[in-house]
Write a protein that holds these residues in place. Structure first.
Motif, PDB file in Angstrom:
ATOM      1  N   THR A 196       1.267   1.752 -12.138  1.00 32.45           N
ATOM      2  CA  THR A 196       2.201   0.916 -13.441  1.00 32.45           C
ATOM      3  C   THR A 196       1.693  -0.001 -13.507  1.00 32.45           C
ATOM      4  N   HIS A 197       0.088  -0.551 -13.494  1.00 30.04           N
ATOM      5  CA  HIS A 197      -0.572  -1.646 -14.298  1.00 30.04           C
ATOM      6  C   HIS A 197      -0.502  -2.832 -13.721  1.00 30.04           C
ATOM      7  N   ARG A 198       0.854  -3.272 -12.707  1.00 27.19           N
ATOM      8  CA  ARG A 198       0.779  -4.350 -12.600  1.00 27.19           C
ATOM      9  C   ARG A 198      -0.031  -4.757 -11.824  1.00 27.19           C
ATOM     10  N   LEU A 199      -0.755  -3.878 -11.014  1.00 23.99           N
ATOM     11  CA  LEU A 199      -2.159  -5.160 -10.157  1.00 23.99           C
ATOM     12  C   LEU A 199      -3.231  -3.706 -10.406  1.00 23.99           C
ATOM     13  N   PRO A 200      -3.895  -4.808 -10.409  1.00 25.46           N
ATOM     14  CA  PRO A 200      -6.070  -4.033 -10.722  1.00 25.46           C
ATOM     15  C   PRO A 200      -6.210  -2.926  -9.411  1.00 25.46           C
ATOM     16  N   PHE A 201      -5.045  -3.164  -8.180  1.00 29.31           N
ATOM     17  CA  PHE A 201      -5.978  -2.848  -6.932  1.00 29.31           C
ATOM     18  C   PHE A 201      -4.804  -2.943  -5.791  1.00 29.31           C
ATOM     19  N   ASN A 202      -4.873  -2.133  -4.775  1.00 30.13           N
ATOM     20  CA  ASN A 202      -3.830  -2.238  -3.829  1.00 30.13           C
ATOM     21  C   ASN A 202      -4.683  -2.420  -2.887  1.00 30.13           C
ATOM     22  N   ALA A 203      -3.646  -3.879  -2.968  1.00 32.51           N
ATOM     23  CA  ALA A 203      -4.566  -5.225  -1.342  1.00 32.51           C
ATOM     24  C   ALA A 203      -4.942  -4.045   0.255  1.00 32.51           C
ATOM     25  N   ALA A 204      -3.201  -2.923   0.464  1.00 34.45           N
ATOM     26  CA  ALA A 204      -3.600  -2.921   1.864  1.00 34.45           C
ATOM     27  C   ALA A 204      -4.242  -1.760   1.973  1.00 34.45           C
ATOM     28  N   GLN A 205      -4.885  -0.804   0.541  1.00 31.13           N
ATOM     29  CA  GLN A 205      -5.733  -0.398   0.873  1.00 31.13           C
ATOM     30  C   GLN A 205      -7.291  -0.312   1.189  1.00 31.13           C
ATOM     31  N   PRO A 206      -7.926  -0.366   1.854  1.00 28.59           N
ATOM     32  CA  PRO A 206      -7.347   1.033   3.573  1.00 28.59           C
ATOM     33  C   PRO A 206      -7.429   0.297   4.397  1.00 28.59           C
ATOM     34  N   LEU A 207      -5.998   1.249   4.370  1.00 25.09           N
ATOM     35  CA  LEU A 207      -5.417  -0.263   5.605  1.00 25.09           C
ATOM     36  C   LEU A 207      -6.811  -0.227   6.593  1.00 25.09           C
ATOM     37  N   PRO A 208      -6.060  -1.166   7.828  1.00 23.38           N
ATOM     38  CA  PRO A 208      -6.656  -2.298   8.259  1.00 23.38           C
ATOM     39  C   PRO A 208      -6.059  -1.997  10.116  1.00 23.38           C
TER      40      PRO A 208
END
Length: 362
Positions: free
Chosen positions: A117-129
């Motif tokens: 939804t363009h709320r964030l520029p990237f997913n901080a949880a990817q890649p999963l640790p």
């Protein structure tokens, strides 16, 4: 709307642009929105998109795990380092890998929605640790142990014997068997239709939901043995069109937790090793594989989404089948070689000719 606390004018202008962009696209881009506020809003939006049981699991992870750990951070501040540190902390404390993984997957799903939804520029949880934990190899009962268990159930608790007879004889999932309704069973045609699964939300409220996958919603053939068990169960149950086949003494559907407890009581009484009710589904597949039923037919019977799903789950059970295949190839080649040397009179069990690749002369 007023917001302050920015390091400089550039940061304030960037936040203003993000906020106005969000307004145009229909979402809240408040620069001070916390992870707790975002996750709470995301969870509410998922309530009517998920199965009740799935939503309850997400809610438990969000409210019990993610918000207490990350909730005070601003959403834009949440970084991969925060998530990796949490993962290592949990694993070093002895937390189960499956539980940690599912918690991280929930966070990743929530942040993925923010990216879409363009709320964030990237997913901080990817890649999963951490990698997805491999499921433990299941060791189901043998056919002999299953017969022992069913015989004990028939002596002690015939109603539950019929339930487990159906699961073993068809490979149904527990929820599918408990959600089976009379109108979905056609004894005379030797077929039943899987249309629902019965689940307990928060281990309390019973709900009927759609089967696990689209292919799970299908027909299942009935052997004479299973048809007889279903008929006995329906003779005991309340004869209403949408009534459940398997009911308790009050005419209500059996609670999954009660079935699980009763299963282990009967298992212990029969002196059998620990397995789960879901392992009875694996037992059905194992017996079929041992009977040389093809993997494709087993996949269809168990209603897996893909053939590869079946192959991955039961790869450890296909060694004998695979060996039989290569031995068949070898036997055919030996026969052709023997006939080439001795003519068409060569017997089918002719000994193989020496292989020059493995002879000392070579």
């Amino acid at each position: 709307m007023r917001r302050g606390g920015f390091e400089d004018a550039f940061a304030a202008e960037s936040a203003l642009r993000r906020f106005l962009e969000g307004r145009r696209l229909g979402f809240d881009a408040d620069p001070h929105e916390t992870v707790a506020a975002y996750l709470t809003k995301w969870l509410k939006g998922m309530e009517f998109l998920l199965k009740p049981t799935t939503y309850a699991r997400y809610r438990a992870y969000v409210l019990g795990e993610l918000i207490p750990v990350f909730g005070k951070l601003r959403l834009e501040e949440l970084a991969h380092d925060h998530i990796a540190a949490y993962t290592h902390e949990q694993l070093e404390a002895g937390r189960g890998r499956q539980a940690v993984y599912h918690c991280l997957a929930t966070l990743s799903s929530a942040l993925g929605s923010a990216v879409r939804t363009h709320r964030l520029p990237f997913n901080a949880a990817q890649p999963l640790p951490m990698r997805r934990p491999r499921a433990d190899e299941r060791v189901p009962w043998s056919a002999e142990q299953a017969v022992t268990f069913l015989a004990h159930c028939r002596d002690v608790d015939p109603a539950f014997a019929d339930l487990f007879e159906v699961i073993v004889g068809t490979g149904l999932r527990k929820g599918e068997a408990l959600g089976l309704q009379r109108q979905c069973v056609r004894i005379e045609d030797r077929v039943m239709f899987i249309r629902h699964t019965l689940s307990a939300v928060d281990n309390h409220e019973l709900v009927l939901t759609a089967p696990k996958t689209k292919k799970s919603r299908n027909w299942v053939p009935l052997s004479e043995r299973v048809a007889a068990a279903l008929q006995r169960a329906m003779d005991r149950s309340t004869a209403t069109a949408n009534g459940h086949v398997f009911q308790d003494a009050h005419g209500k559907p059996l609670h999954p937790a009660a079935v699980r407890r009763r299963f282990h009581e009967l298992r212990k009484q029969a002196g059998l090793p620990h397995v789960t009710i879901h392992d009875l589904r694996h037992l059905a597949a194992t017996i079929a594989l041992e009977g040389n039923v093809s993997m494709a037919v087993i996949s269809k019977t168990l209603r897996h989404s893909t053939l590869s799903t079946t192959a991955n789950i039961y790869s450890h059970l296909t060694w004998e089948v695979a060996m039989a295949a290569v031995n068949t190839i070898e036997a055919r080649l030996h026969l052709v070689e023997a006939r080439a040397q001795y003519g068409t009179d060569a017997p089918a069990d002719s000994r193989p000719l020496p292989n020059p690749l493995f002879s000392h002369a070579a």
